[in-house]
Design an enzyme around this catalytic site. Structure first.
Site, short mmCIF file in Angstrom:
data_model
loop_
_atom_site.label_atom_id
_atom_site.label_comp_id
_atom_site.label_asym_id
_atom_site.label_seq_id
_atom_site.Cartn_x
_atom_site.Cartn_y
_atom_site.Cartn_z
N PHE A 74 0.84 -1.20 0.00
CA PHE A 74 0.00 0.00 0.00
C PHE A 74 0.87 1.24 0.00
O PHE A 74 0.71 2.16 0.80
CB PHE A 74 -0.94 -0.04 1.22
CG PHE A 74 -2.22 0.71 1.02
CD1 PHE A 74 -3.06 0.41 -0.03
CD2 PHE A 74 -2.58 1.74 1.88
CE1 PHE A 74 -4.25 1.12 -0.22
CE2 PHE A 74 -3.75 2.45 1.71
CZ PHE A 74 -4.59 2.14 0.65
N THR A 119 1.38 -6.08 -11.45
CA THR A 119 2.13 -5.04 -12.18
C THR A 119 3.40 -4.70 -11.39
O THR A 119 4.01 -3.67 -11.62
CB THR A 119 1.29 -3.75 -12.36
OG1 THR A 119 0.82 -3.35 -11.06
CG2 THR A 119 0.13 -3.93 -13.30
N ARG A 135 6.52 -7.12 -9.73
CA ARG A 135 7.65 -7.86 -10.28
C ARG A 135 7.25 -9.32 -10.38
O ARG A 135 6.60 -9.86 -9.45
CB ARG A 135 8.89 -7.74 -9.39
CG ARG A 135 9.63 -6.41 -9.50
CD ARG A 135 10.33 -6.22 -10.85
NE ARG A 135 11.05 -4.98 -10.93
CZ ARG A 135 10.58 -3.82 -11.39
NH1 ARG A 135 9.32 -3.75 -11.80
NH2 ARG A 135 11.34 -2.75 -11.43
N GLU A 178 11.06 -13.12 -17.06
CA GLU A 178 10.83 -12.34 -18.27
C GLU A 178 12.13 -11.87 -18.89
O GLU A 178 13.10 -11.65 -18.13
CB GLU A 178 9.93 -11.15 -17.96
CG GLU A 178 10.51 -10.14 -16.99
CD GLU A 178 9.55 -8.98 -16.78
OE1 GLU A 178 8.64 -9.13 -15.97
OE2 GLU A 178 9.75 -7.95 -17.43
N HIS A 204 5.32 -5.96 -19.65
CA HIS A 204 5.95 -5.04 -18.69
C HIS A 204 5.85 -3.59 -19.20
O HIS A 204 6.85 -2.87 -19.27
CB HIS A 204 7.41 -5.44 -18.42
CG HIS A 204 7.92 -4.96 -17.09
ND1 HIS A 204 8.88 -5.62 -16.37
CD2 HIS A 204 7.59 -3.87 -16.34
CE1 HIS A 204 9.14 -4.97 -15.25
NE2 HIS A 204 8.36 -3.90 -15.21
C1 GLV Z 1 9.06 -0.59 -13.65
O1 GLV Z 1 8.75 -1.74 -13.58
C2 GLV Z 1 9.74 0.15 -12.64
O2 GLV Z 1 10.08 -0.38 -11.56
O3 GLV Z 1 9.99 1.33 -12.89
#
Ligand code: GLV
Length: 327
Positions: free
Chosen positions: A154, A236, A238, A267, A291
């Site tokens: 959060f 979104t 890792r 990836e 990504h």
């Molecule tokens: C993207 O994945 C970042 O961490 O900027």
């Protein structure tokens, strides 16, 4: 003249700042840079502007040599950099906090909407020429209204997504982190819960934690089994935060309803993995993006500027604004 190696092509905003300082700026390729080229190009530089596809470890730092003063990561995450090694040699490591909050939160919401409204499936159906006329039972999805969004992590991105979900979609938000955020709860809403409660009660679970030894495989067999069979998992953050093997099994056996993934454990799909992206392609209950959660023109330009400013400050002998310090 100070030398800067930018490992991959990035938006012009940052390059302009570096060039205006009179630095010698060498920019790597648009596509992935080979390890060999990376090691060759860092020799003798004062600064490396890295992106998350390059592992900046002892080998790279050694190759750069004694002039290296800063590794400015073009990313919020910095799990690609051996920060301890850099720190032990008084080399600064910086990141780009705050630049991508809005964009990543929007992307996570886009994945949530795509899953709930079956956008990708519906697009494919239409493109395939299968649409023969309106149907009362055709491709039924579900509403976000009144559903529960569970946020694991959060920080800024999790909070922004919570705000969008509450204000924009009338969702209930529960969240899990190292500590509660009473101020956010008072001003916007949401409720702090345990990880177990979150997994059991969410219709959508979205991950917003950094990758570190504590968060690696935070979501595995046990956690997936706690989720509702009707729930979706969104990542979104890792890839390695999820045990991908466990996720694929849960998706194949319909233990959860689906997943929206912007990041992958290994990836991009590479041969040394047991699983690769092709495994996900066999499933129609997943939405995949490469990504690109922070990939807006605005955000990538801000990231470029911030990384460049961190280099300029360092090479002027100042402490860069976005210095990362770890114990
Ligand atoms: C993207 O994945 C970042 O961490 O900027």
């Amino acid at each position: 003249m100070a030398k800067v190696f930018v490992t991959r092509e990035i938006p012009e905003s940052g390059l302009k700042i570096l060039k205006e300082q009179g630095y010698e700026v060498v920019v790597g390729p648009r596509e992935l840079i080979s390890r060999e080229d990376l090691l060759k190009n860092v020799v003798g530089v004062d600064a490396i502007l890295s992106v998350l596809t390059e592992k900046i470890n002892k080998e790279v730092i050694d190759a750069a040599g004694a002039n290296l003063k800063i590794i400015a990561n073009f990313a919020m995450g910095y799990d690609n950099i051996d920060v301890k090694e850099a720190q032990s040699r008084n080399i600064y490591v910086t990141n780009t906090p705050g630049t991508l909050t809005e964009t990543v939160a929007e992307h996570a919401m886009a994945l949530i909407l795509s899953l709930a409204h079956r956008i990708v499936e519906a697009d494919q159906f239409t493109r395939d020429g299968k649409y023969k006329g309106w149907g009362p039972m055709l491709l039924l999805g579900e509403d976000l209204n009144n559903k529960t969004l569970g946020l694991i992590g959060f920080g800024a991105i999790g909070q922004r997504l919570a705000e969008m979900a509450i204000k924009g979609f009338n969702m209930k938000v529960i969240y899990y982190d190292v500590k509660p955020n009473p101020e956010f709860e008072k001003n916007i809403g949401g409720q702090f819960v345990s990880l177990e409660e979150l997994l059991k009660n969410s219709d959508f679970v979205s991950l917003h934690v950094p990758l570190n030894p504590q968060t690696k495989h935070l979501i595995g067999i046990k956690e997936l089994s706690l989720m509702k069979k009707t729930a979706y998992l969104i990542n979104t953050a890792r890839g390695p935060v999820i045990d991908e093997n466990a996720l694929l099994n849960a998706l194949y056996t319909n233990d959860i309803a689906g997943a929206g993934l912007d990041v992958f454990e290994y990836e991009p799909a590479i041969v040394e993995t047991r699983f690769d992206l092709r495994e996900f392609l066999k499933l129609d209950n997943v939405v995949l993006t490469p990504h690109t959660a922070s990939a807006s023109i605005e955000t990538r330009s801000k990231m470029s500027t911030m990384a460049a400013n961190n280099i300029v400050a360092t090479l002027k002998g100042e402490t860069p604004l976005n210095l990362i310090k770890i114990n």
